[in-house]
Design a protein around this motif. Structure first.
Motif, short mmCIF file in Angstrom:
data_model
loop_
_atom_site.label_atom_id
_atom_site.label_comp_id
_atom_site.label_asym_id
_atom_site.label_seq_id
_atom_site.Cartn_x
_atom_site.Cartn_y
_atom_site.Cartn_z
N ASP A 97 -81.39 18.75 -100.50
CA ASP A 97 -80.13 18.19 -100.97
C ASP A 97 -80.36 16.73 -101.37
O ASP A 97 -80.98 15.96 -100.65
N LYS A 98 -79.83 16.35 -102.54
CA LYS A 98 -80.00 14.99 -103.03
C LYS A 98 -79.40 13.95 -102.08
O LYS A 98 -79.83 12.80 -102.08
N GLN A 99 -78.40 14.33 -101.32
CA GLN A 99 -77.70 13.37 -100.46
C GLN A 99 -78.00 13.58 -98.98
O GLN A 99 -77.34 12.99 -98.14
N ILE A 100 -79.01 14.37 -98.68
CA ILE A 100 -79.24 14.75 -97.28
C ILE A 100 -79.65 13.57 -96.42
O ILE A 100 -79.25 13.46 -95.26
N VAL A 101 -80.43 12.64 -96.97
CA VAL A 101 -80.86 11.49 -96.17
C VAL A 101 -79.66 10.64 -95.78
O VAL A 101 -79.52 10.22 -94.62
N ASP A 102 -78.75 10.40 -96.74
CA ASP A 102 -77.55 9.62 -96.42
C ASP A 102 -76.68 10.34 -95.39
O ASP A 102 -76.06 9.71 -94.54
N ILE A 103 -76.65 11.65 -95.46
CA ILE A 103 -75.82 12.41 -94.53
C ILE A 103 -76.38 12.32 -93.12
O ILE A 103 -75.65 12.00 -92.16
N VAL A 104 -77.66 12.61 -92.95
CA VAL A 104 -78.22 12.68 -91.60
C VAL A 104 -78.43 11.30 -90.98
O VAL A 104 -78.53 11.18 -89.76
N THR A 105 -78.48 10.26 -91.81
CA THR A 105 -78.63 8.90 -91.27
C THR A 105 -77.30 8.20 -91.11
O THR A 105 -77.25 7.06 -90.63
N GLY A 106 -76.20 8.84 -91.52
CA GLY A 106 -74.89 8.23 -91.37
C GLY A 106 -74.54 7.23 -92.45
O GLY A 106 -73.55 6.52 -92.33
N ARG A 107 -75.33 7.17 -93.52
CA ARG A 107 -75.05 6.20 -94.58
C ARG A 107 -74.04 6.70 -95.61
O ARG A 107 -73.49 5.91 -96.36
N LEU A 108 -73.81 8.01 -95.66
CA LEU A 108 -72.81 8.52 -96.58
C LEU A 108 -71.45 8.02 -96.13
O LEU A 108 -71.06 8.17 -94.97
N ASP A 109 -70.70 7.41 -97.04
CA ASP A 109 -69.45 6.78 -96.65
C ASP A 109 -68.29 7.75 -96.71
O ASP A 109 -68.12 8.50 -97.66
N TYR A 110 -67.51 7.72 -95.65
CA TYR A 110 -66.27 8.49 -95.55
C TYR A 110 -65.10 7.52 -95.63
O TYR A 110 -65.27 6.30 -95.50
N ALA A 111 -63.91 8.04 -95.80
CA ALA A 111 -62.75 7.19 -96.01
C ALA A 111 -62.59 6.16 -94.91
O ALA A 111 -62.36 4.97 -95.17
N ALA A 112 -62.72 6.58 -93.66
CA ALA A 112 -62.48 5.69 -92.53
C ALA A 112 -63.55 4.61 -92.38
O ALA A 112 -63.38 3.68 -91.58
N ASP A 113 -64.65 4.71 -93.14
CA ASP A 113 -65.69 3.68 -93.08
C ASP A 113 -65.31 2.42 -93.84
O ASP A 113 -65.98 1.40 -93.73
N ASN A 114 -64.23 2.48 -94.60
CA ASN A 114 -63.87 1.38 -95.49
C ASN A 114 -63.00 0.33 -94.80
O ASN A 114 -62.15 0.65 -93.98
N LEU A 115 -63.26 -0.94 -95.16
CA LEU A 115 -62.47 -2.10 -94.74
C LEU A 115 -62.36 -2.25 -93.22
O LEU A 115 -61.27 -2.46 -92.68
N PRO A 116 -63.46 -2.18 -92.51
CA PRO A 116 -63.39 -2.40 -91.06
C PRO A 116 -62.90 -3.80 -90.74
O PRO A 116 -63.27 -4.77 -91.40
N GLY A 117 -62.04 -3.92 -89.74
CA GLY A 117 -61.52 -5.21 -89.31
C GLY A 117 -60.39 -5.77 -90.14
O GLY A 117 -59.84 -6.82 -89.82
N LYS A 118 -60.02 -5.07 -91.23
CA LYS A 118 -58.99 -5.60 -92.13
C LYS A 118 -57.74 -4.72 -92.18
O LYS A 118 -56.74 -5.14 -92.74
N LYS A 119 -57.80 -3.54 -91.64
CA LYS A 119 -56.76 -2.56 -91.91
C LYS A 119 -55.87 -2.29 -90.70
O LYS A 119 -56.27 -2.50 -89.55
N LEU A 120 -54.68 -1.81 -91.01
CA LEU A 120 -53.76 -1.32 -90.00
C LEU A 120 -53.99 0.18 -89.79
O LEU A 120 -54.64 0.84 -90.61
N PHE A 121 -53.41 0.70 -88.71
CA PHE A 121 -53.62 2.10 -88.36
C PHE A 121 -52.27 2.80 -88.19
O PHE A 121 -51.29 2.19 -87.77
#
Length: 742
Positions: free
Chosen positions: A15-39
């Motif tokens: 898979d072209k994206q397998i390294v990012d997936i298994v290392t946790g580098r693939l970004d998901y929605a909740a990975d964005n704007l840490p420390g700046k957002k409300l919940f």
């Protein structure tokens, strides 16, 4: 399969994206704007059928750390009409999730109550409370007919007449709950989410907020499984409204409980099946009625329930009815293969019953009656672009040792005293087909490599990687030289359509094939001057562009691309659902039907003391047309085994019969199998290649057909015990109860 490939179908490709997936580098929605957002946390209705008379959010709004609150009065995805217990009525954005949850609990709601009904059989009774979904009833029927049903039954010498079901009601249980991070820059909304349909989700959000499409910038990269539950606008609209009210970025990542209650569910199904056959085992008539509990939103997804019988087996006489029923239960929606898994479960039990009455073993009976490749579609009369069902059945049966191990029901004990069972199941459905036209973009780089901009998200299965295979093969590049650029980004990608219906590899793949041809034409024009031959005399393979009748006259892609006078960008679009070459007497260009095709076989042991079932072997065979990304196909088919085991033995959402409240809104109580419940050494993923005449390089989709054959497990339980369990999940308690029946 005469066409030789250098890239497509290579089992060594990862898979072209397998390294990012298994290392946790693939970004998901909740990975964005840490420390700046409300919940966000939401308040749910405490009644199953009511109208809101008054809602008071003042205490929540005044709580420390709360920055914004919204209700049905300013959020279009909420409503004052309550149709199920737990339905969202308000949302709170705060500095952290705990504060938001405490504030949401302070919201006070006054209701005008109405009677509710949760059981679909009760909902159909005269005088039943109106659910509120349909105007003046709780159900409606739809009917289709084929041939002369009365004549078909007159020809029948053997008839099965059964009412089977209900099947299980369950939530999708995706690993990532529905999540969106939203923020505003002036009048422009930026959305990061996990989506199976980024462009349509953008359109739904823009419509809800009444703003132009070019002011919604949506990116969906990582999506922690979709299963059909991540097409919609709801959670992103809530986050967007709270972001606008608070002036801050807002994240709405549903809690597991919120997700179990307020996201969509697979619906329960019941079937009334009457099927006739000759004494020799040829089906002569099918009379079927499927009932679907469409819950509070009343989606008519049950209309597909007859497909497994209509498409899998040849029968010129049929009556096919379905009934959509509304109840006050949390809403339903797309689930992998929609109506086909429960419908196939019930249909294939009936097929085994009929086989038993004819004296044929279940494999022989199916092979005698299945639709074969030369048969056109029984409804439309159009040709099938491919049909590998016979191979799927035979390969699955061979892998499980059918010819040596099948026996009469309840006839064989294993040395340890457990009952031995073996079962099989077959399925044809309309998934995996060419869907609505989409676009694709291929960018050629000066160093002889390429990027694809794929307008779909990473929803699992490696579809982006499959598209890289198609592009590399068509351009004659090496696999490593084609990479995924950006994807799921509505600002820079062409609309890639919906990750649903098992349509992306074939549909967007066709667009990428066309885009690669466009780019290749431009490359060949450039190479023609370097090679001294006309462009039509040039070919490309394994990283070189060469004269077709003199391969020693070549240039590498690097050498050609280095001389690009302008950037080469290939663009392409999906073709119509038509044969790309002649098939069974039908000419190229003929409109056709593309079908998802699969079969499964399994071997089990049943402990009569505990009711426990052990899977000794489970083989899942799926017709891929052609496996574009081999490892991806294997992973999908293996994943299908896991989902079939879950449907057969585990999944079930339980509601309080009085209030309609969900009682098991967690992974602990809403049972899902874990790695401890699977022994992958006993599974086999079987790829069948029928060379589809519609799809690019002969491919078609497999993501949904691979999950539908869990009826094989029910048939194996019958083969072991002599008892039918047609209301999954098949629990130890149900097995023990069936064994106690006289």
């Amino acid at each position: 399969m005469s066409e030789e490939m250098s890239v497509i179908g290579n089992p060594a490709h990862h898979d072209k994206q397998i390294v990012d997936i298994v290392t946790g580098r693939l970004d998901y929605a909740a990975d964005n704007l840490p420390g700046k957002k409300l919940f966000v946390r939401t308040a749910g209705a405490q009644q199953a059928h009511a109208r809101i008379k008054n809602i008071d959010v003042s205490k929540a709004a005044a709580a420390d750390g709360v920055k914004a609150v919204c209700t049905y009065m300013d959020c279009p995805v909420f409503s004052d009409s309550i149709l199920y217990c737990g339905q969202e009525v308000a949302a709170v954005a705060a500095e952290d999730e705990e504060t938001a949850a405490r504030a949401a609990a302070l919201i006070e709601v006054e209701y005008i109550s109405s009677p509710a009904v949760f059981d679909p059989d009760e909902a159909m009774q005269p005088g039943a409370p109106l659910v509120g979904t349909f105007a003046d009833a709780n159900y409606y029927f739809r009917e289709e007919y084929r041939g002369d049903i009365d004549e078909g039954f007159r020809q029948a010498e053997i008839v099965v007449d059964q009412i089977l079901g209900w099947t299980n009601y369950f939530q999708h249980g995706t690993i990532e709950t529905c999540t969106a991070v939203c923020y505003w820059v002036g009048e422009h909304l930026y959305v990061r989410t996990g989506s199976q349909n980024p462009f349509n989700q953008r359109a739904l959000i823009a419509s809800a907020l009444e703003i132009p499409l070019n002011r919604v910038h949506l990116v969906s990269h990582g999506t922690g499984v979709g299963h059909g539950d991540k097409h919609f606008r709801d959670w992103a609209v809530v986050a967007a409204i709270l972001a606008r009210k608070s002036g801050r970025p807002v994240q709405y990542a549903m809690s597991r409980a919120e997700n179990f209650v307020n996201r969509t569910h697979q619906f329960p199904m019941k079937a009334s099946l009457r099927i006739g056959a000759t004494a020799q085992g040829a089906i002569t008539a099918i009379d079927s009625t499927f009932y679907g509990d469409a819950c509070s939103n009343g989606w008519p997804l049950v209309v597909e329930a007859n497909d497994p019988l209509k498409f899998t087996y040849y029968c010129s006489s049929g009556s096919f009815r379905n009934c959509t029923i509304a109840t006050n239960k949390p809403k339903i929606g797309y689930w992998r293969c929609i109506a086909h898994p429960p419908a196939t479960y019930l249909s294939e039990i009936a097929i085994d019953m009929l086989a038993e009455k004819t004296g044929l073993n279940p494999l022989e009976f199916r092979l005698k009656n299945i639709v074969t490749p030369e048969m056109p579609d029984q409804d439309s009369g159009m040709p099938l672009s491919s049909n590998g069902l016979k191979q799927c059945l035979e390969k699955a049966a061979e892998a499980v040792g059918w010819s040596e191990k099948w026996h009469q029901p309840a006839a064989v004990k294993l040395p340890d005293g457990r009952l031995h069972g073996i079962g099989i199941c077959a399925h044809i459905d309309p998934h995996g087909t060419m869907a609505r036209p989409v676009g694709a973009i291929v960018n050629i780089n000066r160093d002889g490599t390429a990027f694809i901009n794929d307008g779909i998200s990473r929803a699992g299965g490696g579809t982006n990687t499959a598209h890289c295979h198609i592009v590399a093969e068509t351009l004659g590049m090496k696999y490593d030289d084609v990479m995924v650029g950006d994807w799921g980004n509505t600002d820079v990608c062409a609309d890639g359509g919906m990750q649903g219906g098992s349509t992306r590899t074939i549909t967007a793949g066709a667009a990428f094939y066309a885009a690669s041809l466009d780019a290749r034409g431009q490359l060949f024009e450039l190479a023609a001057g370097m090679l001294g031959v006309a462009p039509e005399l040039i070919q490309a393979r394994d990283g070189t562009i060469f004269q077709a009748d003199n391969p020693s006259n070549f240039r590498t892609h690097l050498e050609v691309c280095y001389r690009m006078p302008y950037p080469i960008v290939g663009r392409g679009y999906t073709w119509e659902k038509e044969l790309q070459r002649p098939v069974n007497g039908f000419a190229a260009g003929t409109p056709c039907e593309v079908r998802g095709i699969s079969a499964a076989a399994c071997e089990i042991a049943v402990d009569t003391g505990t009711g426990q079932v052990e899977i000794l072997r489970f083989c899942n065979a799926v017709d891929a047309g052609r496996a574009i990304f081999w490892k991806g196909c294997q992973n999908q088919i293996e994943g299908g085994i896991e989902l079939m085991i879950g449907q057969a033995f585990y999944y079930e959402q339980i509601l309080d019969p009085v209030s309609g409240a969900t009682l098991n809104a967690s992974y602990i109580d809403h049972k899902f199998p874990t790695t401890l419940d699977f022994d992958f050494r006993r599974h086999e993923a079987i790829i069948v290649e029928s060379d589809d005449a519609c799809g690019p390089y002969g491919c078609k989709g497999i993501g949904e057909p691979c999950v539908s054959n869990f009826g094989a497990l029910a048939n194996a339980v019958h083969n072991a015990t002599g008892k039918w369990i047609h209301n999954p999940p098949i629990t130890p308690a149900k097995i023990l109860a069936s064994l106690e029946q006289v």
